[in-house]
Design a protein around this motif. Structure first.
Motif, short mmCIF file in Angstrom:
data_model
loop_
_atom_site.label_atom_id
_atom_site.label_comp_id
_atom_site.label_asym_id
_atom_site.label_seq_id
_atom_site.Cartn_x
_atom_site.Cartn_y
_atom_site.Cartn_z
N LEU A 87 1.84 -3.22 5.42
CA LEU A 87 2.24 -4.45 6.11
C LEU A 87 3.51 -4.38 6.96
CD1 LEU A 87 0.62 -7.16 3.84
CD2 LEU A 87 -0.43 -6.05 5.60
N ALA A 88 3.83 -3.17 7.23
CA ALA A 88 5.25 -2.91 8.03
C ALA A 88 6.16 -3.73 7.16
CB ALA A 88 5.18 -3.61 9.62
N GLN A 89 6.28 -3.89 6.03
CA GLN A 89 7.53 -4.34 5.32
C GLN A 89 8.60 -3.25 5.07
OE1 GLN A 89 5.30 -5.84 1.71
NE2 GLN A 89 6.55 -7.65 2.00
N LEU A 109 6.13 -0.26 -3.71
CA LEU A 109 5.41 0.40 -2.97
C LEU A 109 5.12 1.68 -3.76
CD1 LEU A 109 4.05 0.95 -0.27
CD2 LEU A 109 6.32 1.98 0.39
N ALA A 110 6.05 2.39 -4.35
CA ALA A 110 5.90 3.65 -4.94
C ALA A 110 6.87 3.88 -6.17
CB ALA A 110 5.77 4.81 -4.10
N LEU A 111 6.63 4.73 -7.22
CA LEU A 111 7.60 5.10 -8.23
C LEU A 111 7.16 6.42 -8.91
CD1 LEU A 111 7.06 3.16 -11.49
CD2 LEU A 111 5.21 2.96 -9.73
N ASP A 112 8.31 6.98 -9.47
CA ASP A 112 7.93 8.37 -10.16
C ASP A 112 7.12 7.95 -11.32
OD1 ASP A 112 9.49 9.90 -8.71
OD2 ASP A 112 11.24 9.56 -9.47
N SER A 149 10.30 -8.50 2.78
CA SER A 149 9.85 -9.06 4.12
C SER A 149 11.25 -9.43 4.73
CB SER A 149 9.30 -10.31 3.92
OG SER A 149 8.08 -10.06 3.31
N GLY A 150 11.66 -8.47 5.68
CA GLY A 150 12.90 -8.40 6.45
C GLY A 150 13.98 -7.58 5.68
#
Length: 251
Positions: A87-89, A109-112, A149-150
């Protein structure tokens, strides 16, 4: 073909995690350690990369159904480069050390895959049914990509300077901090937002560490009727910490 769009070509780097631009993450896979990412967050990839749903134990599924907190992940493995976004965050990469990090899972969003996650509870000082907040505790050594967000605010917490943040704006904090959820209001008004200010629950942090705050409160409009009945208006029941309001526990 010529265009200013070519200014947005891939960044070349030896780093595993690279912020391609403020809203796009580039992760390199070398066929060894896998990456766990938010389901559906892949926007492009190169190379031989496999995407599989990440197994959840019965205990993890039960915990998520009771708390609304947890990660819905896919496992990315192989050799190549994967690009992630949501979402373009705005995206921020954090190194997790032995102190650990506590985060709202909605902002991961992601992690090892080597990192360990566990759902913990932040209780209200009032002990009011339906209030409190569940968070995700991340421990081990590795990297986590967070979303806001921002552009966020990173606040330092020291023994002589504690920090308070709106419970709807806080993203993450050092796990070693002492945390208390509270509302600066009087007993009869604990269940509702503070008078006419529009402010509600806040988290107070004491100790030594950091607190990451985003410039957005993801929450229903003030006085919005969410669900049915008085319980729904106060975030109790189906819309409370034990309900299905997974993206934003706002009780």
């Amino acid at each position: 073909m010529q265009s200013p769009l070519f200014n947005y070509a891939e960044q070349q780097s030896q780093e595993r995690y690279v912020v391609q631009n403020p809203q796009l993450l580039r992760v390199s896979l070398a066929g060894q350690d896998d990456i766990l990412a938010r389901k559906g967050a892949m926007v492009a990839y190169q190379g031989l990369v496999d995407f599989d749903g990440e197994y959840q134990s019965s205990n993890q599924r039960r915990t998520r159904s009771h708390t609304g907190e947890g990660l819905d992940l896919m496992r990315c493995s192989g050799q190549g480069t994967v690009y992630f976004a949501n979402l373009a965050q705005y995206i921020h990469v954090v190194d997790v050390d032995q102190d650990g990090m506590t985060v709202d899972s909605a902002y991961v969003l992601a992690l090892d895959s080597t990192l360990h996650t566990e759902v913990i509870a932040v209780d209200s000082q009032y002990g009011v049914s339906g209030t409190g907040k569940y968070q995700l505790n991340i421990t081990g050594r590795g990297k986590v990509a967070l979303m806001t967000s921002g552009q966020p605010l990173m606040m330092q917490v020291t023994p002589d300077k504690y920090v308070s943040a709106d419970a709807d704006a806080i993203v993450a904090w050092s796990s070693g901090l002492r945390v208390q959820m509270q509302a600066q209001t009087h007993n009869a008004s604990v269940r509702r937002r503070r008078g006419d200010t529009g402010e509600g629950w806040e988290l107070s942090f004491l100790g030594t560490g950091f607190a990451l705050v985003q410039p957005s409160e993801v929450m229903p409009p003030q006085n919005a009727a969410i669900g049915q009945g008085i319980a729904a208006q106060y975030g109790v029941g189906g819309n409370g910490a034990h309900g299905q309001n997974q993206s934003n526990v706002w009780s």
